[in-house]
Motif scaffolding. Structure first.
Motif, PDB file in Angstrom:
ATOM      1  N   ARG A 282      19.067 -18.353   4.136  1.00  0.00           N
ATOM      2  CA  ARG A 282      20.216 -17.457   4.263  1.00  0.00           C
ATOM      3  C   ARG A 282      21.439 -18.029   3.554  1.00  0.00           C
ATOM      4  O   ARG A 282      21.492 -19.201   3.207  1.00  0.00           O
ATOM      5  N   GLY A 283      22.437 -17.180   3.387  1.00  0.00           N
ATOM      6  CA  GLY A 283      23.720 -17.610   2.851  1.00  0.00           C
ATOM      7  C   GLY A 283      23.565 -18.270   1.484  1.00  0.00           C
ATOM      8  O   GLY A 283      22.756 -17.854   0.668  1.00  0.00           O
ATOM      9  N   ALA A 284      24.347 -19.328   1.262  1.00  0.00           N
ATOM     10  CA  ALA A 284      24.341 -19.978  -0.056  1.00  0.00           C
ATOM     11  C   ALA A 284      23.318 -21.110  -0.139  1.00  0.00           C
ATOM     12  O   ALA A 284      23.328 -21.892  -1.091  1.00  0.00           O
ATOM     13  N   PHE A 285      22.431 -21.214   0.854  1.00  0.00           N
ATOM     14  CA  PHE A 285      21.426 -22.284   0.825  1.00  0.00           C
ATOM     15  C   PHE A 285      20.404 -22.056  -0.290  1.00  0.00           C
ATOM     16  O   PHE A 285      20.223 -20.938  -0.760  1.00  0.00           O
ATOM     17  N   ASN A 286      19.762 -23.130  -0.693  1.00  0.00           N
ATOM     18  CA  ASN A 286      18.679 -23.107  -1.693  1.00  0.00           C
ATOM     19  C   ASN A 286      17.401 -23.578  -1.017  1.00  0.00           C
ATOM     20  O   ASN A 286      17.450 -24.269   0.014  1.00  0.00           O
ATOM     21  N   ALA A 287      16.268 -23.225  -1.602  1.00  0.00           N
ATOM     22  CA  ALA A 287      14.991 -23.780  -1.151  1.00  0.00           C
ATOM     23  C   ALA A 287      13.999 -23.689  -2.294  1.00  0.00           C
ATOM     24  O   ALA A 287      14.040 -22.758  -3.095  1.00  0.00           O
ATOM     25  N   VAL A 288      13.138 -24.693  -2.380  1.00  0.00           N
ATOM     26  CA  VAL A 288      12.089 -24.684  -3.405  1.00  0.00           C
ATOM     27  C   VAL A 288      10.753 -24.823  -2.694  1.00  0.00           C
ATOM     28  O   VAL A 288      10.534 -25.766  -1.927  1.00  0.00           O
ATOM     29  N   PHE A 289       9.892 -23.854  -2.924  1.00  0.00           N
ATOM     30  CA  PHE A 289       8.578 -23.774  -2.283  1.00  0.00           C
ATOM     31  C   PHE A 289       7.541 -24.177  -3.335  1.00  0.00           C
ATOM     32  O   PHE A 289       7.495 -23.591  -4.416  1.00  0.00           O
ATOM     33  N   VAL A 290       6.775 -25.205  -3.022  1.00  0.00           N
ATOM     34  CA  VAL A 290       5.816 -25.741  -3.996  1.00  0.00           C
ATOM     35  C   VAL A 290       4.400 -25.543  -3.459  1.00  0.00           C
ATOM     36  O   VAL A 290       4.141 -25.839  -2.278  1.00  0.00           O
ATOM     37  N   GLU A 291       3.512 -25.043  -4.283  1.00  0.00           N
ATOM     38  CA  GLU A 291       2.100 -24.933  -3.915  1.00  0.00           C
ATOM     39  C   GLU A 291       1.327 -25.923  -4.782  1.00  0.00           C
ATOM     40  O   GLU A 291       1.358 -25.831  -6.011  1.00  0.00           O
ATOM     41  N   ALA A 292       0.669 -26.878  -4.119  1.00  0.00           N
ATOM     42  CA  ALA A 292      -0.070 -27.903  -4.849  1.00  0.00           C
ATOM     43  C   ALA A 292      -1.516 -27.909  -4.353  1.00  0.00           C
ATOM     44  O   ALA A 292      -1.784 -27.561  -3.198  1.00  0.00           O
ATOM     45  N   GLU A 293      -2.404 -28.322  -5.247  1.00  0.00           N
ATOM     46  CA  GLU A 293      -3.831 -28.229  -4.927  1.00  0.00           C
ATOM     47  C   GLU A 293      -4.192 -28.991  -3.653  1.00  0.00           C
ATOM     48  O   GLU A 293      -4.811 -28.441  -2.753  1.00  0.00           O
ATOM     49  N   ALA A 294      -3.795 -30.242  -3.573  1.00  0.00           N
ATOM     50  CA  ALA A 294      -4.189 -31.046  -2.410  1.00  0.00           C
ATOM     51  C   ALA A 294      -3.157 -30.986  -1.285  1.00  0.00           C
ATOM     52  O   ALA A 294      -3.502 -30.912  -0.111  1.00  0.00           O
ATOM     53  N   ALA A 295      -1.877 -30.990  -1.618  1.00  0.00           N
ATOM     54  CA  ALA A 295      -0.832 -30.997  -0.576  1.00  0.00           C
ATOM     55  C   ALA A 295      -0.714 -29.660   0.126  1.00  0.00           C
ATOM     56  O   ALA A 295      -0.259 -29.584   1.261  1.00  0.00           O
ATOM     57  N   GLY A 296      -1.106 -28.588  -0.558  1.00  0.00           N
ATOM     58  CA  GLY A 296      -0.908 -27.257   0.007  1.00  0.00           C
ATOM     59  C   GLY A 296       0.524 -26.806  -0.212  1.00  0.00           C
ATOM     60  O   GLY A 296       1.108 -27.086  -1.259  1.00  0.00           O
ATOM     61  N   GLU A 297       1.087 -26.159   0.807  1.00  0.00           N
ATOM     62  CA  GLU A 297       2.437 -25.607   0.653  1.00  0.00           C
ATOM     63  C   GLU A 297       3.488 -26.580   1.177  1.00  0.00           C
ATOM     64  O   GLU A 297       3.341 -27.137   2.263  1.00  0.00           O
ATOM     65  N   LEU A 298       4.551 -26.750   0.401  1.00  0.00           N
ATOM     66  CA  LEU A 298       5.676 -27.611   0.787  1.00  0.00           C
ATOM     67  C   LEU A 298       6.946 -26.809   0.585  1.00  0.00           C
ATOM     68  O   LEU A 298       7.022 -26.009  -0.352  1.00  0.00           O
ATOM     69  N   MET A 299       7.949 -27.019   1.430  1.00  0.00           N
ATOM     70  CA  MET A 299       9.242 -26.392   1.132  1.00  0.00           C
ATOM     71  C   MET A 299      10.369 -27.402   1.275  1.00  0.00           C
ATOM     72  O   MET A 299      10.426 -28.145   2.240  1.00  0.00           O
ATOM     73  N   PHE A 300      11.245 -27.409   0.278  1.00  0.00           N
ATOM     74  CA  PHE A 300      12.401 -28.294   0.225  1.00  0.00           C
ATOM     75  C   PHE A 300      13.640 -27.408   0.396  1.00  0.00           C
ATOM     76  O   PHE A 300      13.818 -26.460  -0.372  1.00  0.00           O
ATOM     77  N   TYR A 301      14.478 -27.717   1.375  1.00  0.00           N
ATOM     78  CA  TYR A 301      15.549 -26.802   1.771  1.00  0.00           C
ATOM     79  C   TYR A 301      16.863 -27.546   1.908  1.00  0.00           C
ATOM     80  O   TYR A 301      16.881 -28.689   2.376  1.00  0.00           O
ATOM     81  N   GLY A 302      17.947 -26.928   1.546  1.00  0.00           N
ATOM     82  CA  GLY A 302      19.254 -27.551   1.777  1.00  0.00           C
ATOM     83  C   GLY A 302      20.339 -26.940   0.929  1.00  0.00           C
ATOM     84  O   GLY A 302      20.232 -25.797   0.493  1.00  0.00           O
ATOM     85  N   ARG A 303      21.391 -27.735   0.703  1.00  0.00           N
ATOM     86  CA  ARG A 303      22.546 -27.229  -0.044  1.00  0.00           C
ATOM     87  C   ARG A 303      22.348 -27.491  -1.539  1.00  0.00           C
ATOM     88  O   ARG A 303      22.187 -28.632  -1.959  1.00  0.00           O
ATOM     89  N   GLY A 304      22.399 -26.407  -2.294  1.00  0.00           N
ATOM     90  CA  GLY A 304      22.159 -26.522  -3.731  1.00  0.00           C
ATOM     91  C   GLY A 304      23.423 -26.660  -4.537  1.00  0.00           C
ATOM     92  O   GLY A 304      23.368 -26.770  -5.763  1.00  0.00           O
ATOM     93  N   ALA A 305      24.562 -26.640  -3.883  1.00  0.00           N
ATOM     94  CA  ALA A 305      25.822 -26.708  -4.624  1.00  0.00           C
ATOM     95  C   ALA A 305      26.895 -27.298  -3.728  1.00  0.00           C
ATOM     96  O   ALA A 305      26.686 -27.544  -2.540  1.00  0.00           O
ATOM     97  N   GLY A 306      28.073 -27.521  -4.337  1.00  0.00           N
ATOM     98  CA  GLY A 306      29.199 -28.098  -3.605  1.00  0.00           C
ATOM     99  C   GLY A 306      29.399 -29.537  -4.044  1.00  0.00           C
ATOM    100  O   GLY A 306      28.454 -30.226  -4.437  1.00  0.00           O
TER     101      GLY A 306
END
Ligand SMILES: NC(=O)c1ccc[n+]([C@@H]2O[C@H](COP(=O)([O-])OP(=O)(O)OC[C@H]3O[C@@H](n4cnc5c(N)ncnc54)[C@H](O)[C@@H]3O)[C@@H](O)[C@H]2O)c1
Ligand SMILES: N[C@@H](CCO)C(=O)O
Ligand code: NA
Length: 436
Positions: A282-306
């Motif tokens: 939500r809001g001005a937050f960023n997140a990057v969702f990664v799909e990898a063969e062995a790791a599966g799904e990962l999500m990195f979330y937080g402040r992308g600016a400021g």
């Protein structure tokens, strides 16, 4: 064998003292003892290159460090931090720093997405580091995880909300029913959006980050010119309301994928199912969702600016490159061994939601379905709802068609053929559905 003694101090030059630079200088000073302990040598800020040394500054800045002679500053440094932005003189100054044997840390996504390989090549030749965690999704660790933590895995896809301004605007449209222009104005008043919000709303900022992410994820050189880009300016309040009715939210996504056709990187607004983790960003937050063969799904979330969040990422890089200098050696270099081809945008395969206005009479749905089938596109769901103010006095309805996966080229042909049907009053929107 004689060993070279570790340096007791490293000379750090800062280029730029704006939103990010001010916070970098503050953290270097406030945390100097901890940083020295973590690095094994003191980090000595030897100067800050600015355009106008007489301009007002945050009181935390030591004015004695300010200089308008960036070249001389760079020449005497072990580590150069570039937070000026823009292509020139940032590129020339970084190349000068590298040629002089300095390691560099930059937040400059525009420069890296346009001409990163020139810097990476120069750094390889000189045996120094180029680190750039802050260039993608600000404070969120994503460059290092992709480059190092996932180096033993195979990344299949990266889906990112990497622009806070547009995420804020779309979120305001979804939660308060605002029109796009009003939401952009609000973002400007709150200081999220720049006075000229073009780079954000037209998707250029996200496209630069997509190029960097695709290069890292697929060990292939991808520049901003390889990224197909569409901003959020055509997203209407009605699109946002329809998204909700069909269980989705609209997000501006940066999508990087590898397929048989090669690497593709694209930025566009997309429908994301409400249950997908990216839908809750939500809001001005960023997140990057990664799909990898062995790791599966990962999500990195937080402040992308400021200023402070971005400075956090810059300082993390400074500590890394400084440690390498203390211990000898350097970190992992840019990896482009795979050199996959760049896939044409038309080869992207995804799901679509097409919203059309049709005359509400018998047989219309069958005609539309026939056209879709003729283009070998498979329909997953159809919804119909009345349009209250009918066009031209003819009773009209919204028809919302969601497809199964189909190539972009097949969808384009389908939409053109639907538009040609007599019973079709207009194509109201075509949105991709991602994350399912
Ligand atoms: N602000 C953010 O949230 C954020 C987040 C991630 C990355 N970045 C990146 O960080 C960099 C800096 O962003 P910012 O928000 O601090 O910008 P800013 O405009 O606030 O600061 C840049 C500063 O550099 C100075 N500068 C420009 N050219 C110069 C030159 N030739 N010599 C000396 N000084 C010069 C400007 O006067 C300005 O004070 C950009 O590359 C940006 O893309 C910013
Ligand atoms: N303008 C960007 C921040 C810097 O990348 C954003 O809105 O996310
Ligand atoms: Na980051």
């Amino acid at each position: 064998m004689a060993t070279v003694p570790a340096p007791s101090a490293l000379r750090v030059a800062l280029l730029g003292c704006g939103v990010v630079g001010t916070q970098v200088a503050r953290l270097l000073s406030d945390q100097s003892d901890d940083l020295a302990a973590r690095v094994g040598a003191r980090l000595e800020l030897v100067g800050i290159a600015v355009r106008d040394a007489a301009a007002p500054r945050d009181p935390s800045i030591d004015r004695a460090l300010l200089t308008d002679d960036a070249e001389t500053l760079v020449d005497g440094a072990d580590i150069v931090i570039e937070v000026m932005g823009g292509i020139e003189p940032a590129r020339t100054l970084l190349l000068r720093a590298i040629a002089g044997g300095a390691s560099v840390v930059t937040a400059n996504k525009a420069l890296l997405a346009e001409d990163g390989p020139t810097l990476y090549h120069a750094a390889d030749e000189a045996g120094v580091d180029v680190y750039y965690e802050a260039a993608v999704a600000g404070a969120i660790p994503i460059v290092r995880p992709v480059r190092e933590s996932l180096a033993g895995d195979t990344i299949q896809r990266v889906l990112g909300i990497v622009n806070g301004t547009t995420n804020y605007v779309l979120d305001q449209m979804a939660t308060h029913g605002l029109a796009l222009d009003d939401a952009v104005r609000q973002a400007q008043e709150l200081g999220f959006a720049e006075a000229d919000p073009t780079a954000d709303v037209e998707g250029y900022d996200a496209a630069a980050k997509a190029a960097i992410l695709a290069s890292l994820a697929f060990h292939t050189r991808v520049t901003i010119d390889d990224v197909s880009r569409e901003g959020i300016t055509s997203v209407t309040a009605e699109d946002v309301a329809w998204a909700r009715q069909t269980g989705h939210v609209i997000k501006l996504l940066a999508i990087c994928e590898a397929s048989e056709a090669g690497v593709s990187a694209r930025v566009h607004p997309a429908l994301v199912p409400e249950q997908h983790p990216l839908a809750g960003v939500r809001g001005a937050f960023n997140a990057v969702f990664v799909e990898a063969e062995a790791a599966g799904e990962l999500m990195f979330y937080g402040r992308g600016a400021g200023g402070a969040p971005t400075a956090s990422a810059v300082l993390g890089d400074v500590v890394s490159v400084a440690r390498h200098r203390v211990l000898g050696g350097k970190g992992p270099a840019e990896s482009h061994y795979a050199q996959l081809p760049i896939a044409p945008a038309s080869s992207a395969v995804t799901r679509y939601q097409v919203r059309i206005a049709v005359s509400d009479r018998p047989g219309v749905l069958a005609q539309v379905a026939q056209v879709v089938a003729e283009h070998s596109v498979s329909i997953e769901a159809v919804r119909q709802a009345p349009i209250e103010s009918s066009l031209d006095g003819v009773t009209a309805a919204h028809l919302v068609i969601t497809t199964h996966h189909a190539p972009e080229s097949a969808l384009a042909g389908t939409v053109a053929a639907i538009a040609d049907l007599d019973a079709v009053q207009g194509i109201l929107s075509v949105l991709r559905v991602e994350g399912s």
